[in-house]
Design a protein around this motif. Structure first.
Motif, PDB file in Angstrom:
ATOM      1  N   ASP A 239      34.673 -95.581   1.648  1.00 41.61           N
ATOM      2  CA  ASP A 239      35.156 -94.561   2.173  1.00 41.61           C
ATOM      3  C   ASP A 239      35.431 -94.515   3.673  1.00 41.61           C
ATOM      4  O   ASP A 239      34.757 -95.479   4.446  1.00 41.61           O
ATOM      5  CB  ASP A 239      33.950 -93.548   2.050  1.00 41.61           C
ATOM      6  N   GLY A 240      36.339 -94.098   4.156  1.00 45.77           N
ATOM      7  CA  GLY A 240      36.705 -94.111   5.436  1.00 45.77           C
ATOM      8  C   GLY A 240      37.744 -95.151   5.670  1.00 45.77           C
ATOM      9  O   GLY A 240      38.461 -95.172   6.978  1.00 45.77           O
ATOM     10  N   THR A 241      38.214 -95.925   4.875  1.00 45.78           N
ATOM     11  CA  THR A 241      39.404 -96.834   4.883  1.00 45.78           C
ATOM     12  C   THR A 241      40.665 -96.356   4.231  1.00 45.78           C
ATOM     13  O   THR A 241      40.553 -95.396   3.460  1.00 45.78           O
ATOM     14  CB  THR A 241      39.053 -98.168   4.269  1.00 45.78           C
ATOM     15  N   PRO A 242      41.781 -96.749   4.556  1.00 48.73           N
ATOM     16  CA  PRO A 242      42.966 -96.205   3.994  1.00 48.73           C
ATOM     17  C   PRO A 242      43.095 -96.458   2.532  1.00 48.73           C
ATOM     18  O   PRO A 242      43.778 -95.537   1.914  1.00 48.73           O
ATOM     19  CB  PRO A 242      44.172 -97.086   4.747  1.00 48.73           C
ATOM     20  N   LEU A 243      42.320 -97.334   1.990  1.00 48.27           N
ATOM     21  CA  LEU A 243      42.182 -97.736   0.675  1.00 48.27           C
ATOM     22  C   LEU A 243      41.083 -96.970  -0.275  1.00 48.27           C
ATOM     23  O   LEU A 243      40.866 -97.223  -1.433  1.00 48.27           O
ATOM     24  CB  LEU A 243      42.511 -99.224   0.242  1.00 48.27           C
ATOM     25  N   ALA A 244      40.266 -96.202   0.549  1.00 51.47           N
ATOM     26  CA  ALA A 244      39.489 -95.332  -0.125  1.00 51.47           C
ATOM     27  C   ALA A 244      39.793 -94.682  -1.344  1.00 51.47           C
ATOM     28  O   ALA A 244      40.890 -94.055  -1.586  1.00 51.47           O
ATOM     29  CB  ALA A 244      38.658 -94.330   1.135  1.00 51.47           C
ATOM     30  N   GLY A 245      38.814 -94.847  -2.358  1.00 48.44           N
ATOM     31  CA  GLY A 245      39.337 -94.106  -3.608  1.00 48.44           C
ATOM     32  C   GLY A 245      39.976 -94.935  -4.539  1.00 48.44           C
ATOM     33  O   GLY A 245      40.166 -94.470  -5.868  1.00 48.44           O
ATOM     34  N   THR A 246      40.446 -96.130  -3.928  1.00 45.12           N
ATOM     35  CA  THR A 246      41.384 -97.159  -5.085  1.00 45.12           C
ATOM     36  C   THR A 246      40.533 -97.692  -6.077  1.00 45.12           C
ATOM     37  O   THR A 246      39.660 -98.367  -5.616  1.00 45.12           O
ATOM     38  CB  THR A 246      42.107 -98.102  -4.397  1.00 45.12           C
ATOM     39  N   ASN A 247      40.767 -97.454  -7.281  1.00 41.13           N
ATOM     40  CA  ASN A 247      39.911 -97.939  -8.274  1.00 41.13           C
ATOM     41  C   ASN A 247      40.694 -98.432  -9.505  1.00 41.13           C
ATOM     42  O   ASN A 247      41.091 -97.735 -10.572  1.00 41.13           O
ATOM     43  CB  ASN A 247      38.841 -96.806  -8.883  1.00 41.13           C
ATOM     44  N   GLU A 248      41.572 -99.557  -9.280  1.00 35.82           N
ATOM     45  CA  GLU A 248      42.549-100.033 -10.127  1.00 35.82           C
ATOM     46  C   GLU A 248      41.861-101.250 -11.234  1.00 35.82           C
ATOM     47  O   GLU A 248      42.573-101.378 -12.094  1.00 35.82           O
ATOM     48  CB  GLU A 248      43.705-100.605  -9.693  1.00 35.82           C
ATOM     49  N   LEU A 249      40.743-101.618 -11.056  1.00 35.93           N
ATOM     50  CA  LEU A 249      40.336-102.707 -11.867  1.00 35.93           C
ATOM     51  C   LEU A 249      39.328-102.580 -12.907  1.00 35.93           C
ATOM     52  O   LEU A 249      38.505-101.492 -12.582  1.00 35.93           O
ATOM     53  CB  LEU A 249      39.667-103.743 -10.607  1.00 35.93           C
ATOM     54  N   ASN A 250      39.182-103.375 -13.921  1.00 43.52           N
ATOM     55  CA  ASN A 250      38.293-103.288 -14.729  1.00 43.52           C
ATOM     56  C   ASN A 250      37.722-104.706 -15.016  1.00 43.52           C
ATOM     57  O   ASN A 250      38.608-105.766 -14.804  1.00 43.52           O
ATOM     58  CB  ASN A 250      38.593-102.804 -16.040  1.00 43.52           C
ATOM     59  N   PRO A 251      36.524-105.098 -15.604  1.00 51.80           N
ATOM     60  CA  PRO A 251      35.972-106.380 -15.469  1.00 51.80           C
ATOM     61  C   PRO A 251      36.872-107.280 -16.548  1.00 51.80           C
ATOM     62  O   PRO A 251      36.921-108.768 -15.849  1.00 51.80           O
ATOM     63  CB  PRO A 251      34.427-106.216 -16.197  1.00 51.80           C
TER      64      PRO A 251
END
Length: 333
Positions: A239-251
């Motif tokens: 949080d606080g970075t431009p990529l905050a909230g990015t969640n594209e990955l899975n294990p």
């Protein structure tokens, strides 16, 4: 169904993956994942057996960075609440090395934020590394940003073994991640390191809205750069970075990425790096069938899992910690 073991044998015979083969690894159906990892392990075991290299970071200088990297909590554009401090003193670096030696860490990584080090910061690192070598015999990796040739020469002379400077992403995706330096700036630093006789370490961050083609390009670029050690980070969006909230990955996809880097760079140290705990989660042990190296402990501004959990994981896998520092006389292990 692809025959991943056949491909692994071809790689061991000197075959370089085609783009089609590389993309097929990233698109591997989940039901073939264990077969893909079996092939990756065939390659890994040919060069590294069941040995695992351990690395530990000391955050020697935190925050205060003028760069605008979208993933980084220490950058000028980040509003994340991170500790900020100038380069720590020699004694702090030595205490970190002592802890690394106690934990059977193979490579002690001195990392500092910023575009590049000042000569005074180089002085501190040089002084500390000479004593670290004398007292603990540890392998030392420095990661201080964009490096001048004369600075690289000083680090080499002091006993630094390796220098890390990640390409982070593909050349075409790089402008989407940062504009305060270029992809070529990063490559130039890796070349400077090599020219100074330091072992080049360069890796990537996966999960920054890149395409699978970008991931293939990263793996191939690092092969071309001949990086000895390749840390594969998985984005831990802060949080606080431009990529905050990015969640594209899975294990499962993360495991396919690790497999790709092993098939593409068969002889190299592949290290599961930042974001391991939050992205691989319960599948972390499987990553070591492709990778042969991990970080132990905390990262720069994010926490790793308990060190005891890492050692237990390695024991459960039946893997052996590769630890061969040679302390000098007067040092008690």
């Amino acid at each position: 169904m692809a025959n991943w073991l056949v491909l692994a044998e071809q790689v061991l015979g000197g075959h370089e993956l085609t783009d089609e083969e590389a993309l097929a690894i990233l698109d591997c159906p989940d039901e073939e994942l264990l077969l893909l990892l079996q092939g990756a392990y065939r390659i890994r075991s040919a060069y590294y057996g069941n040995k695992v290299k351990l690395n530990m970071i000391i955050n020697a200088k935190s925050g205060l960075c003028p760069e605008n990297c979208g993933y980084c909590s220490q950058s000028a554009v980040s509003t994340a609440p991170v500790k900020t401090y100038k380069m720590v003193d020699k004694e702090t670096l030595l205490r970190g090395a002592e802890e690394a030696h106690r934990l059977r860490i193979g490579t002690y990584c001195i990392v500092a934020s910023g575009r590049g080090p000042s000569d005074k910061e180089i002085d501190t690192v040089v002084s500390a590394v000479k004593e670290i070598k004398e007292r603990f015999g540890l392998k030392v990796c420095a990661c201080l940003g964009i490096l001048k040739p004369e600075q690289a020469a000083r680090l080499k002379e002091a006993g630094v073994d390796r220098y890390n400077h990640n390409i982070n992403t593909s050349k075409q995706h790089h402008p989407n991640i940062t504009t305060s330096h270029t992809y070529d700036d990063r490559v130039r630093t890796v070349e400077t390191v090599k020219e100074a006789g330091l072992s080049p370490c360069s890796g990537v961050i996966i999960g920054m809205k890149e395409t699978k083609r970008d991931v293939v390009d990263m793996a191939r670029s690092l092969r071309a750069l001949d990086a000895d050690s390749i840390p594969v980070n998985f984005l831990h969006a802060i949080d606080g970075t431009p990529l905050a909230g990015t969640n594209e990955l899975n294990p499962r996809y993360c495991l396919k990425v690790l497999a790709l880097f092993r098939y593409m760079n068969p002889t190299k140290e592949i290290r599961i790096a930042g974001g391991r705990e939050v992205n691989l989660r319960s599948l972390q042990p499987l990553g070591l069938y492709a990778a042969n190296s991990i970080f132990v402990g905390d990262y720069l501004t994010t926490a790793g899992q308990e060190k005891s959990a890492d050692y237990q994981m390695l024991e459960d896998l039946g893997f052996e910690i590769e630890f061969a520092p040679v302390p000098q006389a007067g040092v008690v292990s």
